[in-house]
Write a protein that holds these residues in place. Structure first.
Motif, PDB file in Angstrom:
ATOM      1  N   LEU B 116       0.849  -1.187   0.000  1.00 57.95           N
ATOM      2  CA  LEU B 116       0.000   0.000   0.000  1.00 57.95           C
ATOM      3  C   LEU B 116       0.889   1.242   0.000  1.00 57.95           C
ATOM      4  N   ILE B 117       0.587   2.146  -0.910  1.00 61.37           N
ATOM      5  CA  ILE B 117       1.326   3.395  -0.977  1.00 61.37           C
ATOM      6  C   ILE B 117       0.324   4.526  -0.782  1.00 61.37           C
ATOM      7  N   ILE B 185       1.859  16.506  -5.850  1.00 60.01           N
ATOM      8  CA  ILE B 185       1.457  15.427  -4.957  1.00 60.01           C
ATOM      9  C   ILE B 185       2.585  15.166  -3.957  1.00 60.01           C
ATOM     10  N   VAL B 186       2.194  14.744  -2.775  1.00 65.62           N
ATOM     11  CA  VAL B 186       3.146  14.568  -1.672  1.00 65.62           C
ATOM     12  C   VAL B 186       3.126  13.110  -1.244  1.00 65.62           C
ATOM     13  N   PRO B 187       4.258  12.425  -1.319  1.00 61.33           N
ATOM     14  CA  PRO B 187       4.259  11.037  -0.852  1.00 61.33           C
ATOM     15  C   PRO B 187       4.083  10.988   0.660  1.00 61.33           C
ATOM     16  N   LEU B 188       3.239  10.080   1.119  1.00 61.80           N
ATOM     17  CA  LEU B 188       2.999  10.023   2.559  1.00 61.80           C
ATOM     18  C   LEU B 188       3.618   8.775   3.195  1.00 61.80           C
ATOM     19  N   TYR B 371       8.670   7.421   6.009  1.00 62.21           N
ATOM     20  CA  TYR B 371       9.945   7.964   5.586  1.00 62.21           C
ATOM     21  C   TYR B 371      10.038   8.005   4.061  1.00 62.21           C
ATOM     22  N   SER B 372      10.638   9.067   3.567  1.00 62.56           N
ATOM     23  CA  SER B 372      10.970   9.095   2.140  1.00 62.56           C
ATOM     24  C   SER B 372      12.284   9.824   1.989  1.00 62.56           C
ATOM     25  N   ILE B 373      13.153   9.254   1.184  1.00 63.16           N
ATOM     26  CA  ILE B 373      14.489   9.845   1.046  1.00 63.16           C
ATOM     27  C   ILE B 373      14.423  11.136   0.256  1.00 63.16           C
TER      28      ILE B 373
END
Lengths: 380, 535
Positions: B116-117, B185-188, B371-373
Motif C-alpha cells: 500500500l502506498i 502530490i506529496v508522498p505520505l 519515511y521518504s528519502i
C-alpha cells in the motif's frame, strides 16, 4: 431510541421497524403538510436542505409517487439519507456558484426562500439563464455525491463494473480494484435530476440536455495524475488516477458555455431515425441551420432572455436598480450595461479595508485595517 | 565450451523448439493482457475533518462505525484577532478510513493486495489578501492504525506514527478568490505488506509559532489521499507464473548439470555462468511472496528488489562473459572469472549503488513507513548520487559490452577469411563458435528490444487497449507478464541449447569418428605433402 428520534423530529426514523406505528402517523401528518409542495423543486434543498428532515421528507414524498420516478429510481428510494444530504449540499453548491458567477450580471441569480422554484419564475422561462441554473445544479449534485463517495460516507457508491463485467462482489474489488471516478455521481445525478423532466416536452428536452452538459463538464475538467513506483523506485509500474476539479472551475467553464449557448428549436425525429432508436421522437436542433449543432457539453436554450432590468414580481426579477457597477468596464458588470442605460450615481465612501494580512492555518486571517476613500457606482 | 546442442540440432528440430518457446511467450503475454487486471489500482479518498476537542494525540479519529468522530463540515475563514482561534488548527484531524465502502459492502484489504502506498493531494484555496509561497514546507503529524475483520469497530491499533515535513510546490493560474492552487502530490507512506484488513490514517497540521511550524501554509481546506495497492488478481496471476516457471527452470538446470557431469572434462566458465544465471532466476522465480498471505513480512518489497537486482546482475555478467569467451583469441587463458574483473566491476558498482539506495529508501521504511528519502535536500542529493553512480556504471558496462561484441565481430570476419584453409575439425570448431555467438546475439537483441519497446509503449499509452466492445487488453499487465515470461524462456532456451551435446560424449562411435577425422586430417596432410613434393 424511537422516542429520541422523534424528539429530534427526524424523518429518517420512518423506515425503522421499531418506530413503525408512530412513524406511519408521523408520515401522514407530514404528507398532509407537504402535499402542497408536491411539485416542490429539489433545488429547494439547497436553501433549506441542510437539515436532513427536509431532505428525507422530500424523498419519501417522491417515492410514494412512483409513476413520477422511473424504474431506475426505485433503487434510489432505498438509499439511506446521507445521499440526500449530499443532494442538498450539491444544490447549495450550485446555487452559490450561480450567485458567484452572476454576481455582476443584470440577473444575479437571486433566490427566494418562500417560493417552490428557488429562483422565482425566472427558471420557467426557457432562457440561457435557466440553462445555466440547470447545468450547474445537476453538476452540483454529481459533484457532491462524488465527493461524499470519496469520503466514504455513502455505502451505495459503485465501482466501474464495465471494466470487469462482473456483478459486484467483494472479491472483484480485491481482484482488480475500483476504477471508479465520477461514474456513480453522474449516474445518480442523471436518475435523480433528470427524473423531474418530461422528455416529451421541448422544455424538458432542453433541461435534460443542459443537465447532461453540466455533468459532462466535470469529467472534461478532471486532470489525470500519475505516479511511478516499482523496483528501486523506477517507473516500472505507473498508476494513474483522475483528480476532481474545483467546483469554481466547473462554474467558470459553464459560464463560458453560457456565453456561447446555442439557440435551438425542437424538431421531430424523422421516421427512419425513429426506427433506429425508438427512444423519443423529438430532438433539439440549432434554430438557425447555418450554425453548428450543439454538442453534448454545450448549453442550449429555446427562448430569448427577458432583459432583467426592471423589477418583475411574477418572474422573480429584482431589477438592477441600486446595484453596484464598475465604471468604464466594457463587460456586463460595466455601468453602461448593468444599469440598462438609466445612468448611475457615484458615491465616495470612506471604507475600512483589510490590508497587510497574514494567514494562520487553519482558519484565521490577521489583518491591519486601512482606511481609504473609494468611489462606488450604483445604478439608478 | 565445445559442441553444444545448438550446433548439432537439425534445422527442423530447432524450428520446432523455437516455435514452442514463441507460443509460450505469446501465452504469457495473453495471460497478462486478458486475465490479469492492471498491476495496481489507486483509490482517491477525501479526508473527513474531525474535531478533536481535547488535543488527544493518542485517540483514533475515524469516519465510519461505532465511535466515529465529530466532523467539521467546512473550514471557514475568520477575520479575528482573538486567541480562541489560535489553537483551532491543532484541533483539526484529517482522517481517512480505508478502504471505503462500495456497492453496499464493507470492503477490506486482502493480503493478495501485497502493498500500500499513500500519496497526499492538498486543496489550498487562494486568498488574495495572503498569498502562499510557491514552495512551502508543510509539517504533518501522521499516524497509521489498523483493525482486522472481526475486531470491534472502535478497536483501532497503532501501527506507526511520525512527524514529517514535506515540500509543497504550488502554482496558480487564475489569481482570484475561490480558486485553488495547483499543488504537487506529496508522498505520505509506503507499506511493504498489506497484512491487515482496515487502516486508518490521522493527519494533523500542527501550528506552533515558536517552532515556526506550518507558518507559511495557505488555506488548506481539503486533503485527498490516494491509496495505491497492488491488485489481488495481478498478484495471483504473477504468482501462478512464478509457480509454473520455478520447477521448469529447476528441472532444466538439473538436466543440464547432469549432462555436463557426464562429460570427462570439468565444466567450463560459461557453463558455470549459465548455472549461476539459472540460480539467480530460480531465486527470483521462487514464489516467496506467498508467505505474506500468512505472515506480516514488510521486508518483502525490499527483498523483491534485491532478488530482481541479483537476477539483472547475473544476466549482465553472463552477457559479458559470453562475449569474452567467444573472442577466439587464446581460448584457454580466458577461462577464469578473474579475467573479467574490470568489466564486471561496472556491474557490481551499479548494483551495489542501487542496493544502497534501495536500503536507504525501503530499508528505513521498514522502521518508519512515512519515511521518504526524497523529502530532504540531503536525502535527495544522496539518492541522486547513487542513481547517477548506477547510471555511470551502466554506461560503462554497455561501453565494455559493445566493445567486446565489436571485437568478436572483427575476429569473426578475420576467421571467416581463413576458414576455407582450415582443417575440418578446426573449421567446425570455429563455425560452431560463430553460429553460437550469432544465435545468442540475435536472441538477446530481440528480447532486449522487445522489453524496451514494451515499456516505452506502456509509458505512452493509456494502459488499456480496446480491441472491440467486449475485448480489452490490459496492456501494462501484458507487458509485465510478457517480459517476465520472455526472460524465463530466454534463459530456458540458453540452458537447453548451450548444454553439451550428445555427440561429444566419449562413446565408441564418437571415438571412432574422431579417429576418422584424425585419419582424414593425416591423409589430407600426407596428400598435401605429397602434392608439395610433386611440385
Amino acid at each position: 431510541m424511537c422516542a429520541k428520534l422523534r424528539l429530534l423530529g427526524i424523518g429518517m426514523a420512518l423506515a425503522r421497524r421499531e418506530c413503525l406505528h408512530s412513524a406511519i402517523l408521523f408520515f401522514f401528518l407530514l404528507l398532509g403538510f407537504f402535499l402542497d409542495s408536491a411539485h416542490a423543486n429539489w433545488r429547494t434543498l439547497g436553501l433549506t436542505g441542510i437539515n436532513p428532515a427536509g431532505a428525507a421528507i422530500y424523498l419519501r414524498e417522491k417515492c410514494t409517487r412512483p409513476k413520477h420516478f422511473g424504474e431506475k429510481l426505485s433503487s434510489i428510494c432505498s438509499y439511506n439519507d446521507n445521499i440526500l444530504q449530499a443532494v442538498a449540499n450539491g444544490a447549495k453548491m450550485g446555487i452559490e456558484e450561480c450567485q458567484h458567477q452572476f454576481s455582476m450580471s443584470r440577473w444575479n441569480c437571486s433566490t427566494f426562500a418562500n417560493t417552490t422554484s428557488v429562483f422565482g419564475g425566472v427558471t420557467d422561462i426557457r432562457s440561457r439563464e435557466t440553462a445555466y441554473v440547470f447545468a450547474i445544479s445537476s453538476a452540483g449534485v454529481a459533484y457532491s455525491v462524488t465527493k461524499a463517495c470519496s469520503k466514504g460516507e455513502l455505502n451505495e457508491c459503485s465501482c466501474d463494473h464495465k471494466v470487469h463485467k462482473r456483478k459486484p462482489r467483494r472479491g472483484n474489488w480485491q481482484w482488480g480494484g475500483c476504477s471508479e471516478d465520477i461514474n456513480f455521481g453522474e449516474k445518480f445525478s442523471r436518475t435523480f435530476v433528470d427524473s423531474e423532466e418530461n422528455s416529451e416536452s421541448a422544455f424538458g428536452l432542453m433541461n435534460i440536455h443542459n443537465n447532461e452538459a453540466g455533468r459532462r463538464i466535470i469529467r472534461s475538467q478532471m486532470k489525470r495524475i500519475c505516479k511511478c513506483h516499482g523496483m528501486s523506485g523506477s517507473c516500472n509500474v505507473r498508476v494513474c488516477w483522475r483528480k476532481l476539479p474545483t467546483f469554481r472551475a466547473i462554474g467558470d467553464v459553464l459560464m463560458q458555455r453560457y456565453e456561447g449557448a446555442s439557440y435551438v428549436r425542437v424538431v421531430e425525429r424523422r421516421q427512419k431515425d425513429e426506427e433506429k432508436r425508438k427512444k423519443r421522437g423529438k430532438k433539439l436542433r440549432a434554430a438557425n441551420p447555418i450554425f453548428k449543432q450543439p454538442n453534448r457539453t454545450e448549453l442550449v436554450f429555446l427562448d430569448p432572455s427577458p432583459d432583467y432590468c426592471e423589477r418583475n414580481e411574477t418572474l422573480g426579477i429584482l431589477g438592477t436598480h441600486g446595484r453596484q457597477c464598475v465604471q468604464g468596464s466594457p463587460r456586463v458588470d460595466g455601468c453602461s450595461i448593468l444599469c440598462c442605460g438609466r445612468g448611475y450615481q457615484t458615491k465616495i465612501r470612506e471604507v475600512e479595508e483589510n490590508c497587510n494580512c497574514k494567514f494562520f492555518w487553519c482558519c484565521k486571517v490577521k489583518c491591519e485595517t486601512c482606511h481609504s476613500k473609494k468611489e462606488e457606482h450604483f445604478c439608478n | 565450451m565445445p559442441g553444444v546442442i545448438l550446433e548439432n540440432l537439425s534445422g527442423r528440430k530447432l524450428f520446432v523448439l523455437v516455435s514452442i518457446l514463441l507460443i509460450g511467450q505469446f501465452i504469457c503475454f495473453l495471460i497478462g493482457g486478458l486475465i490479469a487486471p492492471t498491476p495496481s489500482s489507486a483509490d482517491t479518498i477525501l479526508a473527513t475533518k474531525c474535531h478533536d476537542a481535547g488535543n488527544n494525540s493518542d485517540k483514533w479519529f475515524y469516519v465510519r462505525g461505532k465511535g466515529k468522530c465529530n466532523t467539521i463540515e467546512d473550514l471557514k475563514l475568520k477575520y479575528s484577532d482573538t486567541e480562541t482561534q489560535k489553537h483551532m488548527a491543532n484541533h483539526i484531524v484529517f482522517a481517512f478510513q480505508i478502504p471505503t465502502p462500495r456497492d453496499n459492502m464493507v470492503l477490506d484489504y486482502s493480503r493478495w493486495q501485497q502493498n500500500l502506498i499513500g500519496v497526499l493531494m492538498f486543496e489550498v484555496v487562494y486568498n488574495p489578501e495572503a498569498e502562499m509561497e510557491p514552495r512551502t514546507v508543510i509539517s504533518m503529524d501522521a499516524r497509521l492504525g489498523y483493525r482486522n475483520y472481526g475486531d470491534a469497530e472502535d478497536d483501532w491499533k497503532y501501527y506507526a506514527s511520525s512527524f514529517e515535513t514535506r515540500t509543497l510546490d504550488c502554482s496558480i493560474e487564475v489569481k482570484k478568490a475561490g480558486h485553488h492552487y495547483n499543488c504537487s502530490i506529496v508522498p505520505l507512506f509506503e507499506l511493504g505488506s498489506l497484512h491487515h484488513d482496515y487502516y486508518v490514517i490521522n493527519i494533523r497540521l500542527p501550528v506552533d509559532s515558536d517552532r515556526k511550524l506550518n507558518h507559511g501554509l495557505g488555506f488548506v481546506t481539503d486533503m485527498w489521499l490516494v491509496a495505491i495497492n497492488q491488485n489481488g488478481g495481478y498478484t495471483k496471476v504473477w504468482m501462478s507464473m512464478k509457480v509454473t516457471f520455478f520447477p521448469i527452470i529447476v528441472a532444466i538446470m538439473i538436466w543440464s548439470w547432469n549432462r555436463i557431469h557426464q562429460l570427462s572434462r570439468s565444466p567450463v566458465l560459461l557453463e558455470y555462468m549459465l548455472l549461476f544465471l539459472g540460480c539467480a532466476l530460480t531465486f527470483l522465480n521462487m514464489p516467496l511472496e506467498l508467505f505474506t498471505l500468512l505472515f506480516d513480512l514488510p521486508f518483502m518489497l525490499l527483498f523483491g528488489d534485491i532478488r530482481q537486482g541479483i537476477f539483472y546482475a547475473a544476466l549482465l555478467s553472463f552477457w559479458l562473459v559470453f562475449a569474452g569467451e567467444h573472442l577466439m583469441l587464446q581460448d584457454e587463458q580466458k577461462n577464469h572469472l578473474r579475467m573479467y574483473w574490470k568489466h564486471l566491476s561496472g556491474v557490481a558498482i551499479g548494483c551495489i549503488s542501487l542496493f544502497i539506495f534501495d536500503l536507504c529508501e525501503r530499508g528505513i521504511q521498514l522502521r518508519n513507513p512515512f519515511y521518504s528519502i526524497w523529502v530532504t535536500d540531503l536525502g535527495t542529493h544522496l539518492a541522486l548520487t547513487f542513481i547517477i553512480l548506477a547510471g555511470i556504471s551502466a554506461a560503462l558496462y554497455f561501453f565494455f559490452l559493445s566493445y567486446m561484441i565489436w571485437q568478436v565481430f572483427t575476429n569473426i570476419s578475420v576467421k571467416r577469411a581463413t576458414l576455407p584453409n582450415m582443417s575440418n575439425v578446426r573449421r567446425l570448431h570455429y563455425e560452431g563458435i560463430i553460429y553460437r555467438f550469432k544465435f545468442l546475439m540475435l536472441a538477446t537483441l530481440l528480447c532486449a528490444a522487445m522489453t524496451v519497446i514494451g515499456f516505452i509503449l506502456d509509458q505512452i499509452s493509456e494502459g488499456r487497449w480496446k480491441w472491440d466492445e467486449d475485448l480489452y487488453l490490459e496492456y501494462t499487465s501484458a507487458v509485465h507478464t510478457g517480459v517476465y515470461g520472455m526472460w524465463n524462456i530466454y534463459i530456458f532456451a540458453l540452458i537447453v541449447l548451450y548444454s553439451p551435446s550428445h555427440k561429444q560424449w566419449p562413446s565408441e562411435a564418437d571415438l571412432a569418428s574422431t579417429t576418422e577425422i584424425e585419419f582424414n586430417e593425416i591423409s589430407s596432410l600426407t596428400s598435401f605433402s605429397r602434392k608439395a613434393a610433386l611440385d
